[in-house]
Design a protein around this motif. Structure first.
Motif, PDB file in Angstrom:
ATOM      1  N   GLU A  15       0.810  -1.220   0.000  1.00 19.39           N
ATOM      2  CA  GLU A  15       0.000   0.000   0.000  1.00 19.39           C
ATOM      3  C   GLU A  15       0.843   1.270   0.000  1.00 19.39           C
ATOM      4  O   GLU A  15       0.768   2.104   0.897  1.00 19.39           O
ATOM      5  CB  GLU A  15      -0.958  -0.013   1.191  1.00 19.39           C
ATOM      6  CG  GLU A  15      -1.910  -1.189   1.162  1.00 19.39           C
ATOM      7  CD  GLU A  15      -2.804  -1.285   2.378  1.00 19.39           C
ATOM      8  OE1 GLU A  15      -2.699  -0.426   3.275  1.00 19.39           O
ATOM      9  OE2 GLU A  15      -3.599  -2.223   2.449  1.00 19.39           O
ATOM     10  N   ILE A  16       1.644   1.407  -1.077  1.00 22.55           N
ATOM     11  CA  ILE A  16       2.474   2.595  -1.230  1.00 22.55           C
ATOM     12  C   ILE A  16       2.286   3.153  -2.644  1.00 22.55           C
ATOM     13  O   ILE A  16       2.152   2.396  -3.606  1.00 22.55           O
ATOM     14  CB  ILE A  16       3.963   2.271  -0.937  1.00 22.55           C
ATOM     15  CG1 ILE A  16       4.794   3.549  -0.880  1.00 22.55           C
ATOM     16  CG2 ILE A  16       4.527   1.296  -1.940  1.00 22.55           C
ATOM     17  CD1 ILE A  16       6.217   3.329  -0.403  1.00 22.55           C
ATOM     18  N   LEU A  50      14.648  -0.353  -6.123  1.00 26.62           N
ATOM     19  CA  LEU A  50      13.203  -0.528  -5.988  1.00 26.62           C
ATOM     20  C   LEU A  50      12.884  -1.777  -5.173  1.00 26.62           C
ATOM     21  O   LEU A  50      12.060  -1.744  -4.260  1.00 26.62           O
ATOM     22  CB  LEU A  50      12.538  -0.626  -7.365  1.00 26.62           C
ATOM     23  CG  LEU A  50      12.528   0.637  -8.208  1.00 26.62           C
ATOM     24  CD1 LEU A  50      12.075   0.341  -9.627  1.00 26.62           C
ATOM     25  CD2 LEU A  50      11.649   1.695  -7.567  1.00 26.62           C
ATOM     26  N   GLN A  51      13.564  -2.873  -5.490  1.00 25.71           N
ATOM     27  CA  GLN A  51      13.329  -4.130  -4.785  1.00 25.71           C
ATOM     28  C   GLN A  51      13.661  -3.984  -3.303  1.00 25.71           C
ATOM     29  O   GLN A  51      12.890  -4.415  -2.446  1.00 25.71           O
ATOM     30  CB  GLN A  51      14.163  -5.245  -5.411  1.00 25.71           C
ATOM     31  CG  GLN A  51      13.922  -6.594  -4.760  1.00 25.71           C
ATOM     32  CD  GLN A  51      14.600  -7.732  -5.500  1.00 25.71           C
ATOM     33  OE1 GLN A  51      15.049  -7.583  -6.632  1.00 25.71           O
ATOM     34  NE2 GLN A  51      14.674  -8.884  -4.869  1.00 25.71           N
ATOM     35  N   LEU A  57       9.530  -2.605   3.126  1.00 26.49           N
ATOM     36  CA  LEU A  57       8.137  -2.328   3.471  1.00 26.49           C
ATOM     37  C   LEU A  57       7.314  -3.601   3.704  1.00 26.49           C
ATOM     38  O   LEU A  57       6.153  -3.523   4.081  1.00 26.49           O
ATOM     39  CB  LEU A  57       7.481  -1.479   2.378  1.00 26.49           C
ATOM     40  CG  LEU A  57       8.023  -0.056   2.268  1.00 26.49           C
ATOM     41  CD1 LEU A  57       7.590   0.581   0.951  1.00 26.49           C
ATOM     42  CD2 LEU A  57       7.550   0.773   3.446  1.00 26.49           C
ATOM     43  N   GLY A  58       7.908  -4.775   3.435  1.00 31.60           N
ATOM     44  CA  GLY A  58       7.207  -6.019   3.727  1.00 31.60           C
ATOM     45  C   GLY A  58       6.890  -6.901   2.540  1.00 31.60           C
ATOM     46  O   GLY A  58       6.226  -7.923   2.700  1.00 31.60           O
ATOM     47  N   ARG A  72       4.509 -11.728  -2.514  1.00 35.37           N
ATOM     48  CA  ARG A  72       3.557 -11.887  -1.424  1.00 35.37           C
ATOM     49  C   ARG A  72       3.959 -10.931  -0.319  1.00 35.37           C
ATOM     50  O   ARG A  72       5.019 -10.338  -0.354  1.00 35.37           O
ATOM     51  CB  ARG A  72       3.525 -13.328  -0.903  1.00 35.37           C
ATOM     52  CG  ARG A  72       4.790 -13.768  -0.195  1.00 35.37           C
ATOM     53  CD  ARG A  72       4.620 -15.155   0.403  1.00 35.37           C
ATOM     54  NE  ARG A  72       5.810 -15.618   1.037  1.00 35.37           N
ATOM     55  CZ  ARG A  72       6.213 -15.284   2.273  1.00 35.37           C
ATOM     56  NH1 ARG A  72       5.482 -14.468   2.992  1.00 35.37           N
ATOM     57  NH2 ARG A  72       7.324 -15.756   2.774  1.00 35.37           N
ATOM     58  N   ARG A  73       3.123 -10.822   0.662  1.00 36.66           N
ATOM     59  CA  ARG A  73       3.401  -9.943   1.797  1.00 36.66           C
ATOM     60  C   ARG A  73       4.040 -10.755   2.916  1.00 36.66           C
ATOM     61  O   ARG A  73       3.607 -11.857   3.218  1.00 36.66           O
ATOM     62  CB  ARG A  73       2.113  -9.306   2.291  1.00 36.66           C
ATOM     63  CG  ARG A  73       2.364  -8.246   3.292  1.00 36.66           C
ATOM     64  CD  ARG A  73       1.183  -7.364   3.452  1.00 36.66           C
ATOM     65  NE  ARG A  73       1.567  -6.356   4.414  1.00 36.66           N
ATOM     66  CZ  ARG A  73       0.762  -5.552   5.002  1.00 36.66           C
ATOM     67  NH1 ARG A  73      -0.517  -5.608   4.718  1.00 36.66           N
ATOM     68  NH2 ARG A  73       1.179  -4.670   5.850  1.00 36.66           N
ATOM     69  N   LYS A  74       5.077 -10.207   3.502  1.00 34.09           N
ATOM     70  CA  LYS A  74       5.771 -10.874   4.596  1.00 34.09           C
ATOM     71  C   LYS A  74       4.948 -10.706   5.864  1.00 34.09           C
ATOM     72  O   LYS A  74       4.414  -9.637   6.137  1.00 34.09           O
ATOM     73  CB  LYS A  74       7.151 -10.235   4.781  1.00 34.09           C
ATOM     74  CG  LYS A  74       7.933 -10.759   5.950  1.00 34.09           C
ATOM     75  CD  LYS A  74       9.344 -10.208   6.018  1.00 34.09           C
ATOM     76  CE  LYS A  74       9.475  -8.760   5.720  1.00 34.09           C
ATOM     77  NZ  LYS A  74      10.815  -8.229   5.813  1.00 34.09           N
TER      78      LYS A  74
END
Length: 99
Positions: A15-16, A50-51, A57-58, A72-74
């Motif tokens: 969500e950025i 970027l990575q 950020l997760g 995926r999200r951590k």
């Protein structure tokens, strides 16, 4: 190295906005936009920036593993513990469909 679509998906997951990613990564917003839409391929150092910002950020990037690349999200450690607790609750196995 991540792809443009992975970058766009990771931004959505954490969500950025592109503007905020620009600030965090030091990469120009137009470069991010063109990369995400496959209009241009930045150099390896830019993609790495970027990575790194998205991972901070997760976001977790998934390499080609037979099922395709992805993101995926951590989970935090406490989130992972809660998920493990819920998965181990047991109970009656039933159809998940709602009538």
């Amino acid at each position: 190295m991540i792809t443009g679509p992975q970058c766009r998906a990771a931004r959505a997951l954490v969500e950025i906005t592109r503007g905020k990613l620009t600030i965090r990564s030091g990469v120009d917003e137009a470069v991010i936009r063109d990369f995400e839409h496959k209009l241009d391929e930045p150099d390896d150092r830019t993609i790495a920036a970027l990575q790194a910002a998205l991972e901070e950020l997760g976001a977790v990037f998934i390499d080609e593993n037979g099922g395709g690349i992805g993101v995926r999200r951590k989970f935090t450690e406490s989130e992972a513990k809660r998920i493990a607790r819920l998965e181990g609750e047991g109970g009656i196995v039933a159809n998940d469909r709602v009538p």
